[in-house]
Design an enzyme around this catalytic site. Structure first.
Site, PDB file in Angstrom:
ATOM      1  N   HIS A 556      36.744  39.302  36.674  1.00 22.46           N
ATOM      2  CA  HIS A 556      37.677  40.430  36.683  1.00 22.46           C
ATOM      3  C   HIS A 556      37.901  40.937  38.112  1.00 22.46           C
ATOM      4  CE1 HIS A 556      39.518  44.053  34.755  1.00 22.46           C
ATOM      5  NE2 HIS A 556      39.178  44.591  35.920  1.00 22.46           N
ATOM      6  N   GLU A 557      36.822  41.197  38.826  1.00 22.23           N
ATOM      7  CA  GLU A 557      36.959  41.736  40.178  1.00 22.23           C
ATOM      8  C   GLU A 557      37.611  40.732  41.119  1.00 22.23           C
ATOM      9  OE1 GLU A 557      36.580  44.774  40.550  1.00 22.23           O
ATOM     10  OE2 GLU A 557      35.450  45.212  38.732  1.00 22.23           O
ATOM     11  N   HIS A 563      44.703  39.039  43.933  1.00 25.08           N
ATOM     12  CA  HIS A 563      45.959  39.804  43.988  1.00 25.08           C
ATOM     13  C   HIS A 563      46.149  40.355  45.406  1.00 25.08           C
ATOM     14  CE1 HIS A 563      48.701  42.781  41.553  1.00 25.08           C
ATOM     15  NE2 HIS A 563      49.378  42.010  42.380  1.00 25.08           N
TER      16      HIS A 563
END
Length: 772
Positions: A556-557, A563
């Protein structure tokens, strides 16, 4: 606008991501599904990939060059705490010069054409130091550094607060956006950046008379104070439940049950069980009698009158602020620049999602009711109460879809690097850090390497638990992308006697700049920090082995981190994760879905030669739908609390909570409870708690429709990279999602688009709450 760092820290939230803008015990089915994939097209683990295993699994200090000496993050000046305070002062001097330049812009058309660029430079100048200070405040083990970071942070935020309500800056931007000949010269990123500044100015009551602006500042200060008080109350311990020892007979948990019985015999008193304690968790999962579970539930969801008063005052003050700037409610004011746009659209999404989820949740509750009937021997199906959930369906820890060997931290990073190579042509590479560059010996520096452009950014990984470090998992953007070769900083001017301070600030910024192959211009490259609290590897115990939920957290991180790396825009105000609150979690939640693929999991095999041929242990947990439905109800409560209703003198937050549960819920509201005072997101995510649900729905659809068949396909990865990640916040999220899914109707982002997403299934196999 100039009111806080970017999307600085995307944090794990217990139920508190603070978004910044520059401003099973059921009859669960374990499906034995063959997961057979002949892996023939995998890219073998490179030398750099294998080096990641060594880097994170060997219990030794940070790689350091023995010759180089520098300061934090490679800034030569940041070698001692005082330098951070000096840098803040220098930044204020330069920022004031740039502010004065913008204020003179109407004297020259050339300068008017540069206003958006200069506003973005001003934002970056301030955020570059504020974001660094925010990281130091949360991660540095040296108290003197933390104190210096606090001073620097406060100095620059005070200056930003002045800019937030600066009528002159607003008037200059208004002149730019009112001139069609100038607007048509703005590219999409520049125009989006200008609109962000414009909207943030408007939200700051900038066009109101002086007396009303003063009122706005006063209300904003009140909201900050009330917010802190609310969060303190939300985290405050609740009073214990008084449990009679006789009520704990037959406990499933024999060990703790016996200890509690002995404790009661020794003290000759009722047991005092504190909500959140191991004893409370054991009772909720293991006590056959209902009464002790009911008592613990009541205690856990209790509030003092003062806690309720603080929350309701916070909600009223927000509503007053919104009315002051001409909006119907705080939700109307907040949602303007989000994907949802309006409260009505949020309700369109939530209503559709409720309708879609309710049948599955009802089915799960029916199964629980059958178990309760069997347990109590009743003739009819009993009602499932709130305190029955964990007893009849104890939560299972997340588990991989196929059997896996123990996954070390280094192995997971190797798998991530190989995944990014397949998807984007990007890999992770261990890098030496100079003496003084990092704040603790645990910190490891990674280069993010594009196969065509070389190094495109850096990740500093601070992953092991230690005293004084912020808890949970978080992604900090310490530096955003921005084009710098067209800054024209020589035209900013100077101040006699402040030349050294100006030079200090300029040198701080110069370190950031790089020219990439096959790209016009010079850019400052993104730099992010990952904070986690994994167990530390030791020579005796060996490398850190991650639980499955920790693997999910890391994926997730790293979704946030990629991004930031790929979203290298010309304007920092729209770079990477600096996008709409209800869109920012989509890429990171999508990353979790890749852990459902046996093909992706094969990337954890260092040799890359195995054939993935396993019988899956996929666990369909029906209770997931109960939990999802509960989260939808919380999003509904959030909307009610930020609607015009809060200004009604008779508004009662507990009554409204009960109303939502009794009219839309599936489990009855329990009189005497007031969970809302522990709903921390009401502050950090006020009016936008629906966001995580929205992004889970989008990520589930994108996984199924785009990636599921071949998650390692480079063409598909490039599509995601080019249609979504590279734009950061510089493009309408609806247009990005529409292009990615090839669904043109979504591009309008209207009421029907929100309903459509509400009808999409949220994948039950991922999305553990609390990871942000």
């Amino acid at each position: 606008m100039f009111a806080n760092s970017a999307r600085n820290a995307l944090k794990k939230r217990p139920q508190n991501l603070q978004p910044f803008r520059f401003q099973g015990c059921l009859f669960s089915k374990r499906a034995n599904r063959p997961l057979t994939t002949k892996v023939q097209h995998l890219i073998y683990a490179s030398v750099d990939d294998k080096a990641l295993v060594t880097l994170f699994d060997q219990p030794r200090s940070t790689l350091r060059s023995p010759f180089a000496t520098t300061g934090l993050f490679g800034h030569p000046s940041l070698t001692h705490p005082r330098a951070l305070i000096s840098l803040a002062d220098a930044t204020v001097v330069r920022a004031q010069l740039l502010t004065d330049r913008i204020l003179r812009a109407r004297e020259s058309r050339t300068e008017l054409l540069r206003v958006v660029k200069n506003l973005d430079r001003l934002s970056d100048m301030l955020c570059g130091v504020i974001d660094l200070a925010e990281l130091v405040r949360n991660a540095h083990p040296d108290r003197s550094w933390v104190d210096a970071a606090n001073r620097a942070y406060e100095t620059l935020c005070e200056f930003m607060n002045v800019l937030n309500t600066h009528v002159g800056l607003y008037e200059v931007l208004k002149a730019v956006l009112s001139d069609p000949s100038i607007v048509k010269t703005l590219g999409p990123e520049a125009h989006q950046t200008a609109l962000i500044f414009w909207r943030d100015f408007e939200k700051s009551a900038i066009d109101l008379p002086a007396e009303q602006r003063k009122k706005f500042v006063s209300l904003s200060s009140d909201i900050l104070v009330l917010g802190r008080q609310f969060l303190e109350g939300a985290n405050a311990p609740r009073p214990p439940a008084s449990i009679k020892p006789s009520q704990l007979s037959g406990l499933k948990d024999k060990g703790m049950g016996v200890r509690l019985q002995l404790q009661a015999q020794f003290t000759q008193r009722d047991l005092q069980v504190y909500p959140g304690s191991l004893q409370a968790q054991m009772i909720m999962r293991s006590a056959p009698e209902e009464e002790p579970r009911r008592q613990v539930y009541l205690a856990a969801n209790s509030s003092t009158p003062q806690q309720i008063e603080v929350l309701e005052k916070l909600l009223r003050t927000r509503a007053e602020l919104a009315r002051l700037v001409g909006r119907d409610s705080f939700a109307h004011m907040t949602l303007d620049d989000k994907m949802a746009k309006t409260p009505d659209n949020v309700w369109n999404f939530l209503d559709a999602l409720m309708d879609h989820t309710k049948p599955f949740a009802r089915r799960a509750l029916h199964t629980l009711s059958e178990r309760k009937q069997l347990h109590h021997g009743t003739s009819s199906l009993p009602i499932i109460q709130a305190w029955d959930r964990d007893f009849y369906c104890p939560p299972d820890p997340p588990a991989p879809p196929i059997p896996l060997p123990p996954l070390t931290l280094g192995t997971v990073f190797m798998g991530l690097s190989r995944l990014f190579q397949h998807m984007y042509g990007i890999s992770l590479r261990p890098a030496d850090s100079a003496s003084g560059e990092v704040w603790h010996t645990d910190v490891q520096k990674l280069e993010v390497v594009d196969q065509d452009q070389g190094i495109i950014g850096w990740i500093y990984a601070d992953l092991f638990a230690r005293r004084g470090k912020a808890s949970g998992a978080a992604h900090y953007t310490v530096r955003c992308s921005r084009r710098t070769d067209d800054d024209d900083e020589s035209s900013d001017g100077t101040v006699e006697g402040a030349e050294l301070l100006i030079y200090e600030s300029q040198e701080f910024e110069a370190v950031k700049r790089h020219r990439l192959p096959n790209q016009d211009g010079i850019y400052q490259l993104p730099l992010v920090v990952l904070l986690c609290e994994f167990a530390r590897p030791t020579p005796s115990k060996g490398p850190t082995v991650l639980e499955w939920h920790e693997v999910l957290t890391l994926f997730h991180e790293m979704g946030h981190a990629m991004h930031s790396m790929i979203g290298r825009t010309e304007y920092q105000n729209v770079a990477g994760t600096r996008c709409a609150t209800d869109f920012v979690e989509f890429p990171s939640i999508l990353m979790e879905h890749f852990l459902n693929s046996p093909t992706v999991l094969s990337l954890f095999d260092v040799d890359g030669t195995s054939t993935v041929r396993h019988i899956g242990n996929h666990h369909n947990d029906p209770c997931h739908f109960i939990d999802t439905y509960s989260q939808i109800l919380l999003a509904a409560v959030d909307q009610v609390y930020h609607s015009p209703a809060v200004l009604d003198p008779t508004f009662d937050s507990t009554a409204e909570l009960a109303k939502v549960h009794n009219t839309r819920g599936l489990i009855p509201y329990v009189p005497g409870t007031s969970f809302q005072t522990q709903f921390g997101h009401l502050y950090g995510y006020g009016a936008t708690y629906y966001s995580y649900l929205l992004d889970r729905a989008i990520a589930s659809r994108v996984w199924r429709n785009v990636f599921l068949d071949d998650p390692l396909d480079r063409e598909t990865g490039e599509k995601f990279k080019c249609e979504v990640l590279r734009f950061g916040g510089g493009k309408d999220p609806w247009k990005m999602v529409s292009a990615l899914l090839d669904v043109p109707e979504l591009s309008t982002g209207d009421a029907e688009a929100m309903r459509e997403i509400g009808r999409w299934k949220i994948n039950s196999e991922i999305g553990v709450h609390g990871r942000h």
